[in-house]
Motif scaffolding. Structure first.
Motif, PDB file in Angstrom:
ATOM      1  N   GLU A 476       0.823  -1.218   0.000  1.00 23.59           N
ATOM      2  CA  GLU A 476       0.000   0.000   0.000  1.00 23.59           C
ATOM      3  C   GLU A 476       0.858   1.269   0.000  1.00 23.59           C
ATOM      4  OE1 GLU A 476      -2.721  -1.249  -0.972  1.00 23.59           O
ATOM      5  OE2 GLU A 476      -4.156  -0.777   0.607  1.00 23.59           O
ATOM      6  N   GLY A 477       1.959   1.222  -0.752  1.00 26.41           N
ATOM      7  CA  GLY A 477       2.830   2.378  -0.904  1.00 26.41           C
ATOM      8  C   GLY A 477       3.871   2.544   0.178  1.00 26.41           C
ATOM      9  N   LYS A 478       3.831   1.733   1.213  1.00 29.39           N
ATOM     10  CA  LYS A 478       4.772   1.835   2.331  1.00 29.39           C
ATOM     11  C   LYS A 478       5.861   0.770   2.195  1.00 29.39           C
ATOM     12  CE  LYS A 478       4.962   1.395   7.403  1.00 29.39           C
ATOM     13  NZ  LYS A 478       5.664   2.662   7.701  1.00 29.39           N
ATOM     14  N   ILE A 479       7.123   1.194   2.305  1.00 36.10           N
ATOM     15  CA  ILE A 479       8.235   0.252   2.223  1.00 36.10           C
ATOM     16  C   ILE A 479       8.279  -0.573   3.496  1.00 36.10           C
ATOM     17  CG2 ILE A 479      10.740  -0.002   1.996  1.00 36.10           C
ATOM     18  CD1 ILE A 479      10.760   2.708   0.546  1.00 36.10           C
ATOM     19  N   ILE A 480       8.152  -1.889   3.346  1.00 41.26           N
ATOM     20  CA  ILE A 480       8.110  -2.742   4.537  1.00 41.26           C
ATOM     21  C   ILE A 480       9.383  -3.546   4.717  1.00 41.26           C
ATOM     22  CG2 ILE A 480       5.596  -2.890   4.576  1.00 41.26           C
ATOM     23  CD1 ILE A 480       5.861  -5.691   3.314  1.00 41.26           C
ATOM     24  N   LEU A 481      10.145  -3.749   3.634  1.00 38.16           N
ATOM     25  CA  LEU A 481      11.408  -4.482   3.771  1.00 38.16           C
ATOM     26  C   LEU A 481      12.268  -4.281   2.534  1.00 38.16           C
ATOM     27  CD1 LEU A 481      11.335  -7.364   1.913  1.00 38.16           C
ATOM     28  CD2 LEU A 481       9.581  -7.883   3.590  1.00 38.16           C
ATOM     29  N   SER A 482      13.539  -4.611   2.686  1.00 35.01           N
ATOM     30  CA  SER A 482      14.497  -4.506   1.590  1.00 35.01           C
ATOM     31  C   SER A 482      15.354  -5.760   1.593  1.00 35.01           C
ATOM     32  CB  SER A 482      15.367  -3.260   1.769  1.00 35.01           C
ATOM     33  OG  SER A 482      16.347  -3.157   0.764  1.00 35.01           O
ATOM     34  N   GLN A 483      15.489  -6.395   0.403  1.00 36.35           N
ATOM     35  CA  GLN A 483      16.180  -7.681   0.295  1.00 36.35           C
ATOM     36  C   GLN A 483      17.085  -7.690  -0.944  1.00 36.35           C
ATOM     37  OE1 GLN A 483      15.889 -10.644   2.086  1.00 36.35           O
ATOM     38  NE2 GLN A 483      14.490  -9.825   3.628  1.00 36.35           N
ATOM     39  N   PRO A 484      18.238  -8.345  -0.863  1.00 35.46           N
ATOM     40  CA  PRO A 484      19.059  -8.503  -2.077  1.00 35.46           C
ATOM     41  C   PRO A 484      18.374  -9.377  -3.125  1.00 35.46           C
ATOM     42  CG  PRO A 484      20.354  -8.928  -0.089  1.00 35.46           C
ATOM     43  CD  PRO A 484      18.920  -8.880   0.335  1.00 35.46           C
ATOM     44  N   SER A 485      17.482 -10.266  -2.680  1.00 38.38           N
ATOM     45  CA  SER A 485      16.814 -11.205  -3.579  1.00 38.38           C
ATOM     46  C   SER A 485      15.441 -10.689  -4.002  1.00 38.38           C
ATOM     47  CB  SER A 485      16.651 -12.566  -2.887  1.00 38.38           C
ATOM     48  OG  SER A 485      15.742 -13.382  -3.583  1.00 38.38           O
ATOM     49  N   ARG A 486      15.204 -10.648  -5.318  1.00 38.58           N
ATOM     50  CA  ARG A 486      13.909 -10.233  -5.842  1.00 38.58           C
ATOM     51  C   ARG A 486      12.817 -11.219  -5.438  1.00 38.58           C
ATOM     52  NH1 ARG A 486      14.338  -9.410 -11.973  1.00 38.58           N
ATOM     53  NH2 ARG A 486      14.286 -11.685 -12.069  1.00 38.58           N
ATOM     54  N   VAL A 487      13.104 -12.505  -5.530  1.00 35.19           N
ATOM     55  CA  VAL A 487      12.120 -13.533  -5.190  1.00 35.19           C
ATOM     56  C   VAL A 487      11.763 -13.458  -3.711  1.00 35.19           C
ATOM     57  CG1 VAL A 487      11.719 -16.015  -5.032  1.00 35.19           C
ATOM     58  CG2 VAL A 487      12.857 -15.058  -7.051  1.00 35.19           C
ATOM     59  N   GLU A 488      12.765 -13.247  -2.876  1.00 35.78           N
ATOM     60  CA  GLU A 488      12.515 -13.151  -1.434  1.00 35.78           C
ATOM     61  C   GLU A 488      11.650 -11.929  -1.115  1.00 35.78           C
ATOM     62  OE1 GLU A 488      13.093 -14.717   2.495  1.00 35.78           O
ATOM     63  OE2 GLU A 488      13.522 -15.514   0.504  1.00 35.78           O
ATOM     64  N   ALA A 489      11.939 -10.819  -1.789  1.00 37.18           N
ATOM     65  CA  ALA A 489      11.148  -9.604  -1.579  1.00 37.18           C
ATOM     66  C   ALA A 489       9.697  -9.837  -1.982  1.00 37.18           C
ATOM     67  CB  ALA A 489      11.742  -8.441  -2.375  1.00 37.18           C
ATOM     68  N   ALA A 490       9.492 -10.568  -3.064  1.00 40.49           N
ATOM     69  CA  ALA A 490       8.133 -10.828  -3.556  1.00 40.49           C
ATOM     70  C   ALA A 490       7.376 -11.770  -2.615  1.00 40.49           C
ATOM     71  CB  ALA A 490       8.192 -11.419  -4.957  1.00 40.49           C
ATOM     72  N   THR A 491       8.016 -12.849  -2.163  1.00 39.06           N
ATOM     73  CA  THR A 491       7.330 -13.819  -1.306  1.00 39.06           C
ATOM     74  C   THR A 491       6.966 -13.218   0.047  1.00 39.06           C
ATOM     75  OG1 THR A 491       9.494 -14.698  -0.616  1.00 39.06           O
ATOM     76  CG2 THR A 491       8.361 -15.838  -2.408  1.00 39.06           C
ATOM     77  N   LYS A 492       7.857 -12.415   0.603  1.00 37.42           N
ATOM     78  CA  LYS A 492       7.550 -11.780   1.890  1.00 37.42           C
ATOM     79  C   LYS A 492       6.454 -10.733   1.745  1.00 37.42           C
ATOM     80  CE  LYS A 492      11.877 -12.725   4.283  1.00 37.42           C
ATOM     81  NZ  LYS A 492      13.016 -12.190   5.068  1.00 37.42           N
TER      82      LYS A 492
END
Length: 551
Positions: A476-492
């Protein structure tokens, strides 16, 4: 210098636009979120350049008339929230001085103040710590100083100084600015414009690099790439872009803008008519430009005539192999249309399949201008239209477009692609524009949006440590996490958005994501949430590898 005329003001506009042009990249870099779509500088630059171009073309010694030209140019060239607010500032400025041949210091200060009042009225929920605050504080200073100062350069120097101080205070008004360590980007853009004004008044050169490409070339290229992309060359029905102005004369036919527009509409499409008490500006696409000019002569002298062969121009700009799929696809004419905005050919096709009559190419990094939106709607030829911006930075430009269209129009304030999808599905061709707006707004309010994008710099925001080139998850427009992995960012992100009440999850994957990777991600959602139906689409959108819609 106790007064300024229209010629002097035109030079101020030129210098202000040039100074902003030189520093647009710097303004872009002040974008708070470290996403690759920080385009405040680009939007303000293109907006101000449009205003400067119109001003240069219609400069008058009468400052009121010159200010009106700036207002018109900014209105039609406005892009993004920052560009629209800039246009409203000078719309109010121009309105307040339209009767003046010259301005003294007090009148100049009052015009700045009136511009601020106009801009605040135009914004539904004004936010302090933005360009609005910088404009308000500097205008207030101008009014105070004008009580004792009659020298306009001295007054403008006080305006610039206060604008800079106000800009430096913006982090105290918007905590997110302080957290990231930047000032407001829109406010900085306005400071650059005002610095250009001051340099012009003092006859000084600003210490920037020399640019080989003119601002006119830049805005012309952007305009034509978007406008000419509405259709394939062979599909252009009215082949001559005809622009001219009519200077009204006594003894000739009395001018009524509505009657004039209705009569002229019979000669073609893409008609725009802007008028004041002395002049009308006309833009129309027609197969018979001679007849158009003859009609205009009934009202007065024709000036600033320009006729271009759009078929030839279209081929030169976009190439013989251009497909309308790459920009805006013109569909069959409808009495009722839904016009929306999207980046990515797959996303555009998805929106059209849901019922969109036309899709304007734009969004991240390329906010369409008011004029782009107007022309896209006119290309559909609808009598009533609903506009879905699908981006919070396009809402205001869409609202301005709705005002100048001359047909029944409303903006459904969608801020994401998932919201736009939900809104289109709620459209009812039998309902009124207001009923549709209400129902479509209610429909998208139940949708949750998730996005994965990459960071363009190291920063920390909302307690999340972010490294350049990492993948960020936005809920909803709010940054909730940052990950080196694109897949990990998507699953979380999926785990954050999907709950027991969720029924449908739509995954739209971008141009850098393989079908295999996207398929595995969709399978993960199905395994983790057994009661959820998953739909997968190749959106081919740039910058955002994944867009999630959760209903």
């Amino acid at each position: 210098m106790k007064s300024i005329n229209g010629n002097q003001f035109a030079d101020m506009v030129k210098m202000g636009a040039h100074h902003l042009f030189q520093n647009a990249d710097y303004v872009d870099a002040l974008n708070v979120f470290p996403v690759p779509d920080g385009d405040t500088g680009t939007n303000m630059n293109l907006s101000m350049t449009s205003g400067a171009k119109e001003t240069a073309a219609h400069t008058s010694e009468h400052i009121g008339k010159t200010a009106q030209a700036l207002s018109k140019g900014l209105l039609m060239g406005a892009r993004g929230n920052s560009g629209v607010i800039l246009s409203q500032l000078f719309r109010g400025f121009g309105k307040s001085i339209e009767q003046y041949a010259t301005l003294d210091a007090k009148q100049f200060a009052q015009a700045l103040q009136y511009g601020v009042e106009t801009a605040y009225k135009a914004v539904m929920k004004p936010v302090e710590g933005t360009i609005l605050t910088v404009a308000k504080d500097s205008a207030k200073k101008a009014v105070e100083v004008s009580e004792t100062v009659t020298d306009i350069p001295e007054l403008m120097a006080a305006v610039v100084e206060e604008a800079k101080q106000s800009l430096n205070r913006t982090p105290d008004l918007l905590p997110v600015l302080k957290e990231v360590g930047v000032v407001d980007s829109g406010g900085q853009g306005l400071v650059f414009v005002y610095e250009g004004f001051l340099a012009s008044l003092k006859g000084e050169e600003l210490p920037e690099k020399t640019v080989s490409n003119s601002m006119d070339d830049l805005v012309s290229a952007e305009h034509h790439k978007s406008v000419q992309g509405f259709m394939d060359t062979a599909d252009i029905e009215f082949g001559f872009c005809t622009e001219f102005m009519v200077r009204f004369e006594e003894g000739k036919k009395s001018f009524d803008e509505n009657d004039f527009r209705n009569d002229l509409s019979a000669y073609g499409d893409s008609l725009l008519v802007i008028s004041d008490d002395e002049i009308a500006k006309i833009h129309i696409h027609s197969e018979t430009p001679g007849e158009v000019l003859t009609y205009g002569q009934q009202y007065g002298d024709l000036i600033k005539i320009k006729i271009e062969n759009m078929r030839q121009q279209h081929t030169e700009i976009v190439g013989e192999g251009h497909s309308a799929e790459a920009a805006v696809k013109k569909t069959e004419v409808h009495p009722y249309a839904v016009v929306t905005v999207a980046m990515g050919t797959g996303v555009a096709e998805l929106l059209r399949s849901l019922g969109a009559s036309a899709v304007i190419e734009g969004g991240q990094t390329m906010n369409p201008s008011t004029e782009d939106i107007v022309k896209a709607i006119e290309s559909v030829g609808a009598e009533r239209v609903l506009i879905l911006p699908n981006n919070k930075n396009i809402v205001m430009a869409a609202e301005q477009a709705a005002e100048v269209l001359g047909i029944e129009a409303a903006v459904v304030p969608t801020k994401t692609i998932p919201q736009g999808m939900a809104a289109i599905l709620a459209f009812n061709a039998q309902a009124s524009v207001e009923e549709n707006k209400k129902n479509m707004t209610a429909a998208f309010s139940h949708v949750k949006t998730g996005q994965v994008t990459f960071a363009v710099r190291d920063t920390s925001i909302d307690g999340v440590e972010i490294k350049k080139d990492d993948f960020m998850s936005l809920a909803e427009g709010k940054i909730i996490l940052s990950q080196p992995s694109r897949v990990e960012a998507a699953t979380k992100l999926a785990n954050e958005l999907i709950d027991n009440d969720s029924e449908i999850v739509t995954v739209i994957y971008g141009e850098d994501v393989s079908e295999e990777e996207a398929g595995k991600f969709a399978a993960y959602i199905e395994e983790q949430f057994e009661d959820v139906e998953v739909e997968l689409y190749n959106g081919k959108q740039p910058l955002y590898p994944y867009i999630l819609s959760v209903e």
